[in-house]
Design a protein around this motif. Sequence first.
Motif, PDB file in Angstrom:
ATOM      1  N   CYS A   1     -11.719   1.049   1.510  1.00  0.00           N
ATOM      2  CA  CYS A   1     -11.664   0.974   2.978  1.00  0.00           C
ATOM      3  C   CYS A   1     -10.548   1.877   3.502  1.00  0.00           C
ATOM      4  CB  CYS A   1     -11.442  -0.471   3.413  1.00  0.00           C
ATOM      5  SG  CYS A   1     -11.303  -0.674   5.182  1.00  0.00           S
ATOM      6  N   LEU A   2      -9.369   1.817   2.871  1.00  0.00           N
ATOM      7  CA  LEU A   2      -8.243   2.659   3.268  1.00  0.00           C
ATOM      8  C   LEU A   2      -8.619   4.135   3.135  1.00  0.00           C
ATOM      9  CD1 LEU A   2      -5.201   3.151   3.931  1.00  0.00           C
ATOM     10  CD2 LEU A   2      -4.796   3.077   1.466  1.00  0.00           C
ATOM     11  N   TYR A   3      -9.167   4.494   1.980  1.00  0.00           N
ATOM     12  CA  TYR A   3      -9.511   5.896   1.732  1.00  0.00           C
ATOM     13  C   TYR A   3     -10.572   6.387   2.725  1.00  0.00           C
ATOM     14  CZ  TYR A   3     -10.898  10.214  -0.429  1.00  0.00           C
ATOM     15  OH  TYR A   3     -11.185  11.534  -0.627  1.00  0.00           O
ATOM     16  N   ASP A   4     -11.605   5.580   2.914  1.00  0.00           N
ATOM     17  CA  ASP A   4     -12.681   5.973   3.837  1.00  0.00           C
ATOM     18  C   ASP A   4     -12.165   6.089   5.271  1.00  0.00           C
ATOM     19  OD1 ASP A   4     -14.377   5.979   1.685  1.00  0.00           O
ATOM     20  OD2 ASP A   4     -15.298   4.040   2.145  1.00  0.00           O
ATOM     21  N   SER A   5     -11.272   5.189   5.668  1.00  0.00           N
ATOM     22  CA  SER A   5     -10.689   5.241   7.018  1.00  0.00           C
ATOM     23  C   SER A   5      -9.869   6.508   7.200  1.00  0.00           C
ATOM     24  CB  SER A   5      -9.794   4.026   7.270  1.00  0.00           C
ATOM     25  OG  SER A   5     -10.530   2.840   7.158  1.00  0.00           O
TER      26      SER A   5
ATOM     27  N   THR B   1      -0.939  -6.050  -9.947  1.00  0.00           N
ATOM     28  CA  THR B   1      -2.191  -5.359 -10.225  1.00  0.00           C
ATOM     29  C   THR B   1      -2.269  -4.215  -9.230  1.00  0.00           C
ATOM     30  OG1 THR B   1      -3.237  -7.439 -10.873  1.00  0.00           O
ATOM     31  CG2 THR B   1      -4.704  -5.603 -10.343  1.00  0.00           C
ATOM     32  N   CYS B   2      -2.370  -2.995  -9.730  1.00  0.00           N
ATOM     33  CA  CYS B   2      -2.407  -1.826  -8.845  1.00  0.00           C
ATOM     34  C   CYS B   2      -3.712  -1.071  -9.052  1.00  0.00           C
ATOM     35  CB  CYS B   2      -1.244  -0.886  -9.150  1.00  0.00           C
ATOM     36  SG  CYS B   2       0.359  -1.696  -9.124  1.00  0.00           S
ATOM     37  N   VAL B   3      -4.429  -0.840  -7.978  1.00  0.00           N
ATOM     38  CA  VAL B   3      -5.626  -0.003  -8.039  1.00  0.00           C
ATOM     39  C   VAL B   3      -5.288   1.294  -7.320  1.00  0.00           C
ATOM     40  CG1 VAL B   3      -7.282  -1.902  -8.233  1.00  0.00           C
ATOM     41  CG2 VAL B   3      -6.649  -1.073  -5.976  1.00  0.00           C
ATOM     42  N   TYR B   4      -5.881   2.383  -7.800  1.00  0.00           N
ATOM     43  CA  TYR B   4      -5.502   3.662  -7.207  1.00  0.00           C
ATOM     44  C   TYR B   4      -6.638   4.666  -7.251  1.00  0.00           C
ATOM     45  CZ  TYR B   4      -4.706   4.918 -12.124  1.00  0.00           C
ATOM     46  OH  TYR B   4      -4.859   5.138 -13.465  1.00  0.00           O
ATOM     47  N   ARG B   5      -6.443   5.700  -6.474  1.00  0.00           N
ATOM     48  CA  ARG B   5      -7.434   6.761  -6.343  1.00  0.00           C
ATOM     49  C   ARG B   5      -6.693   8.029  -5.938  1.00  0.00           C
ATOM     50  NH1 ARG B   5     -12.672   6.154  -2.411  1.00  0.00           N
ATOM     51  NH2 ARG B   5     -13.461   8.255  -2.689  1.00  0.00           N
ATOM     52  N   SER B   6      -7.099   9.159  -6.490  1.00  0.00           N
ATOM     53  CA  SER B   6      -6.440  10.402  -6.106  1.00  0.00           C
ATOM     54  C   SER B   6      -7.447  11.350  -5.467  1.00  0.00           C
ATOM     55  CB  SER B   6      -5.796  11.069  -7.318  1.00  0.00           C
ATOM     56  OG  SER B   6      -6.785  11.469  -8.236  1.00  0.00           O
ATOM     57  N   ASN B   7      -6.924  12.230  -4.640  1.00  0.00           N
ATOM     58  CA  ASN B   7      -7.768  13.219  -3.973  1.00  0.00           C
ATOM     59  C   ASN B   7      -6.914  14.429  -3.639  1.00  0.00           C
ATOM     60  OD1 ASN B   7     -10.374  13.884  -2.580  1.00  0.00           O
ATOM     61  ND2 ASN B   7      -8.950  14.087  -0.876  1.00  0.00           N
ATOM     62  N   VAL B   8      -7.340  15.605  -4.036  1.00  0.00           N
ATOM     63  CA  VAL B   8      -6.617  16.857  -3.813  1.00  0.00           C
ATOM     64  C   VAL B   8      -5.138  16.684  -4.181  1.00  0.00           C
ATOM     65  CG1 VAL B   8      -6.223  18.806  -2.243  1.00  0.00           C
ATOM     66  CG2 VAL B   8      -8.256  17.402  -1.958  1.00  0.00           C
ATOM     67  N   ASP B   9      -4.252  16.473  -3.193  1.00  0.00           N
ATOM     68  CA  ASP B   9      -2.823  16.354  -3.491  1.00  0.00           C
ATOM     69  C   ASP B   9      -2.245  15.006  -3.054  1.00  0.00           C
ATOM     70  OD1 ASP B   9      -3.050  16.802  -0.793  1.00  0.00           O
ATOM     71  OD2 ASP B   9      -1.623  18.466  -0.710  1.00  0.00           O
TER      72      ASP B   9
ATOM     73  N   ALA C   1      -8.097   6.294 -15.168  1.00  0.00           N
ATOM     74  CA  ALA C   1      -8.533   4.921 -14.907  1.00  0.00           C
ATOM     75  C   ALA C   1      -8.373   4.696 -13.406  1.00  0.00           C
ATOM     76  CB  ALA C   1      -7.662   3.947 -15.695  1.00  0.00           C
ATOM     77  N   GLU C   2      -8.649   3.484 -12.968  1.00  0.00           N
ATOM     78  CA  GLU C   2      -8.415   3.208 -11.545  1.00  0.00           C
ATOM     79  C   GLU C   2      -7.671   1.906 -11.329  1.00  0.00           C
ATOM     80  OE1 GLU C   2     -13.021   1.894 -10.707  1.00  0.00           O
ATOM     81  OE2 GLU C   2     -12.385   3.909 -10.173  1.00  0.00           O
ATOM     82  N   ILE C   3      -7.139   1.345 -12.439  1.00  0.00           N
ATOM     83  CA  ILE C   3      -6.388   0.092 -12.316  1.00  0.00           C
ATOM     84  C   ILE C   3      -5.282   0.056 -13.362  1.00  0.00           C
ATOM     85  CG2 ILE C   3      -8.010  -1.129 -13.827  1.00  0.00           C
ATOM     86  CD1 ILE C   3      -7.505  -3.613 -12.062  1.00  0.00           C
TER      87      ILE C   3
ATOM     88  N   ILE D   1       0.875  -1.172   0.000  1.00  0.00           N
ATOM     89  CA  ILE D   1       0.000   0.000   0.000  1.00  0.00           C
ATOM     90  C   ILE D   1       0.911   1.221   0.000  1.00  0.00           C
ATOM     91  CG2 ILE D   1      -1.617   1.383   1.362  1.00  0.00           C
ATOM     92  CD1 ILE D   1      -2.792  -1.125   2.489  1.00  0.00           C
ATOM     93  N   ALA D   2       0.555   2.221  -0.790  1.00  0.00           N
ATOM     94  CA  ALA D   2       1.357   3.450  -0.788  1.00  0.00           C
ATOM     95  C   ALA D   2       0.450   4.664  -0.868  1.00  0.00           C
ATOM     96  CB  ALA D   2       2.329   3.445  -1.969  1.00  0.00           C
ATOM     97  N   ILE D   3       0.868   5.711  -0.189  1.00  0.00           N
ATOM     98  CA  ILE D   3       0.224   7.012  -0.327  1.00  0.00           C
ATOM     99  C   ILE D   3       1.324   7.959  -0.792  1.00  0.00           C
ATOM    100  CG2 ILE D   3      -1.007   8.898   0.813  1.00  0.00           C
ATOM    101  CD1 ILE D   3      -1.971   6.870   2.926  1.00  0.00           C
ATOM    102  N   LEU D   4       1.130   8.551  -1.969  1.00  0.00           N
ATOM    103  CA  LEU D   4       2.118   9.457  -2.548  1.00  0.00           C
ATOM    104  C   LEU D   4       1.528  10.849  -2.658  1.00  0.00           C
ATOM    105  CD1 LEU D   4       3.391   7.204  -5.512  1.00  0.00           C
ATOM    106  CD2 LEU D   4       4.197   7.245  -3.154  1.00  0.00           C
ATOM    107  N   ASP D   5       2.412  11.865  -2.667  1.00  0.00           N
ATOM    108  CA  ASP D   5       1.911  13.225  -2.860  1.00  0.00           C
ATOM    109  C   ASP D   5       1.794  13.519  -4.362  1.00  0.00           C
ATOM    110  OD1 ASP D   5       4.445  13.877  -3.821  1.00  0.00           O
ATOM    111  OD2 ASP D   5       5.019  15.030  -2.050  1.00  0.00           O
TER     112      ASP D   5
END
Length: 130
Positions: free
Chosen positions: A97-101, A67-75, A58-60, A16-20
């Motif tokens: 689940c990660l994003y909502d948490s 297999t990588c799924v991803y989502r972006s928000n603001v920065d 896309a989201e995958i 799992i990764a969160i990038l700027d």
Amino acid sequence: MEGLLLEPTLYTVKGIAILDNDGNRILAKYYDKNIFPTVKEQKTFEKNLFNKTHRANAEIIMLDGLTCVYRSNVDLFFYVMGSSQENELILMSILNCLYDSVSQILRKNVEKRAVLESLDVVMLAMDEIC
């Protein structure tokens, strides 16, 4: 000779990764020690992943056998990685689940500064999910 069977594993999630929004690591955790064993390899993969996804809508994506799924928000960009045989819907529900948490932890203020201020709790949530 029989077909090659993969060893069963408890790790649905390889990482799992969160990038700027520059592709720099805010937080990343790899649960399978066989993929990207060094931080240098992890960061190289993350840069490559970011470069392939930051303009896509896309989201995958399949990258380096994952297999990588991803989502972006603001920065921020949220990524969940699984094996190439992994079910995308399972990975997507982990991502949601990660994003909502994180969203709940940060009281819907999902942006880099807020994540950095609450890094300990975000890290705990990430580990608890996996």
